[in-house]
Design a protein around this motif. Structure first.
Motif, PDB file in Angstrom:
ATOM      1  N   ASP A  12       0.839  -1.204   0.000  1.00 55.84           N
ATOM      2  CA  ASP A  12       0.000   0.000   0.000  1.00 55.84           C
ATOM      3  C   ASP A  12       0.875   1.256   0.000  1.00 55.84           C
ATOM      4  O   ASP A  12       0.392   2.357   0.166  1.00 55.84           O
ATOM      5  CB  ASP A  12      -0.959   0.004   1.190  1.00 55.84           C
ATOM      6  N   LEU A  42      -9.084   1.912  -4.063  1.00 51.45           N
ATOM      7  CA  LEU A  42     -10.480   2.288  -4.266  1.00 51.45           C
ATOM      8  C   LEU A  42     -10.462   3.764  -4.633  1.00 51.45           C
ATOM      9  O   LEU A  42     -10.120   4.606  -3.801  1.00 51.45           O
ATOM     10  CB  LEU A  42     -11.317   2.037  -3.009  1.00 51.45           C
ATOM     11  N   ASP A  95     -10.198  -2.780  -5.706  1.00 54.14           N
ATOM     12  CA  ASP A  95     -10.950  -3.620  -4.766  1.00 54.14           C
ATOM     13  C   ASP A  95     -10.367  -3.415  -3.372  1.00 54.14           C
ATOM     14  O   ASP A  95      -9.338  -2.786  -3.195  1.00 54.14           O
ATOM     15  CB  ASP A  95     -10.841  -5.099  -5.156  1.00 54.14           C
ATOM     16  N   GLU A  96     -11.050  -3.992  -2.386  1.00 56.76           N
ATOM     17  CA  GLU A  96     -10.525  -4.026  -1.021  1.00 56.76           C
ATOM     18  C   GLU A  96      -9.273  -4.904  -1.007  1.00 56.76           C
ATOM     19  O   GLU A  96      -9.174  -5.851  -1.805  1.00 56.76           O
ATOM     20  CB  GLU A  96     -11.575  -4.595  -0.059  1.00 56.76           C
ATOM     21  N   VAL A 131      -5.355  -7.304   7.225  1.00 55.84           N
ATOM     22  CA  VAL A 131      -5.013  -7.894   5.935  1.00 55.84           C
ATOM     23  C   VAL A 131      -4.187  -9.167   6.119  1.00 55.84           C
ATOM     24  O   VAL A 131      -4.543 -10.211   5.566  1.00 55.84           O
ATOM     25  CB  VAL A 131      -4.312  -6.868   5.019  1.00 55.84           C
TER      26      VAL A 131
END
Length: 149
Positions: A12, A42, A95-96, A131
């Motif tokens: 991320d 997103l 997406d998530e 996650v």
């Protein structure tokens, strides 16, 4: 079991996730495996997007579509190359994170998925899920959770 052929890592853009990218890159290099770096995103929409565009002016392209993910992937690929990874593919996935990583791992036929441990021991992670924990439970392949925090 033989060496891994396709190692996938999620990022991320945080320092924690980039540490996982570096570990995955070293592992891919050791196995002569392809490294797939994935970044879930997103995009902003509606009022949130309008406010960001108003503030950013000419730099507004950075919050539209996958632009932030693409920038994250460029940094991650550079870090992976510095660790000796050979074949590197980057993928931005709308997406998530957990769903994006699981789906992408299937699509690229990954045999190892690497994630950092950020959120694994936090209170929010224990209550809401994290996650790394969710991936470890749901992914149908080997998962390496790298100590990054």
């Amino acid at each position: 079991m033989g060496a891994y052929r396709t190692v996938m890592v999620g990022t991320d853009g945080s320092e924690s996730s980039l540490a996982a990218v570096e570990r995955a890159a070293r592992l891919a290099a050791d196995c002569a495996a392809e490294l797939v770096i994935a970044c879930a995103y997103l995009p902003m929409r509606g009022h949130e997007l309008a406010a960001a565009q108003d503030q950013l002016k000419a730099e507004a392209y950075q919050v539209v579509g996958s632009a932030p993910a693409e920038a994250t992937l460029r940094v991650a690929a550079d870090r992976a190359r510095a660790q000796g990874a050979g074949a590197i593919r980057t993928v931005a996935v709308e997406d998530e994170p957990v769903a994006a990583l699981a789906r992408t791992a299937r699509e690229v036929s990954a045999d190892l998925l690497v994630v950092g441990n950020r959120g694994l021991r936090s209170l929010a992670g224990r209550i809401l899920g994290s996650v790394p924990a969710d991936i470890a439970r749901k992914a149908p392949l080997d998962v390496l959770i790298v100590h990054t925090t």
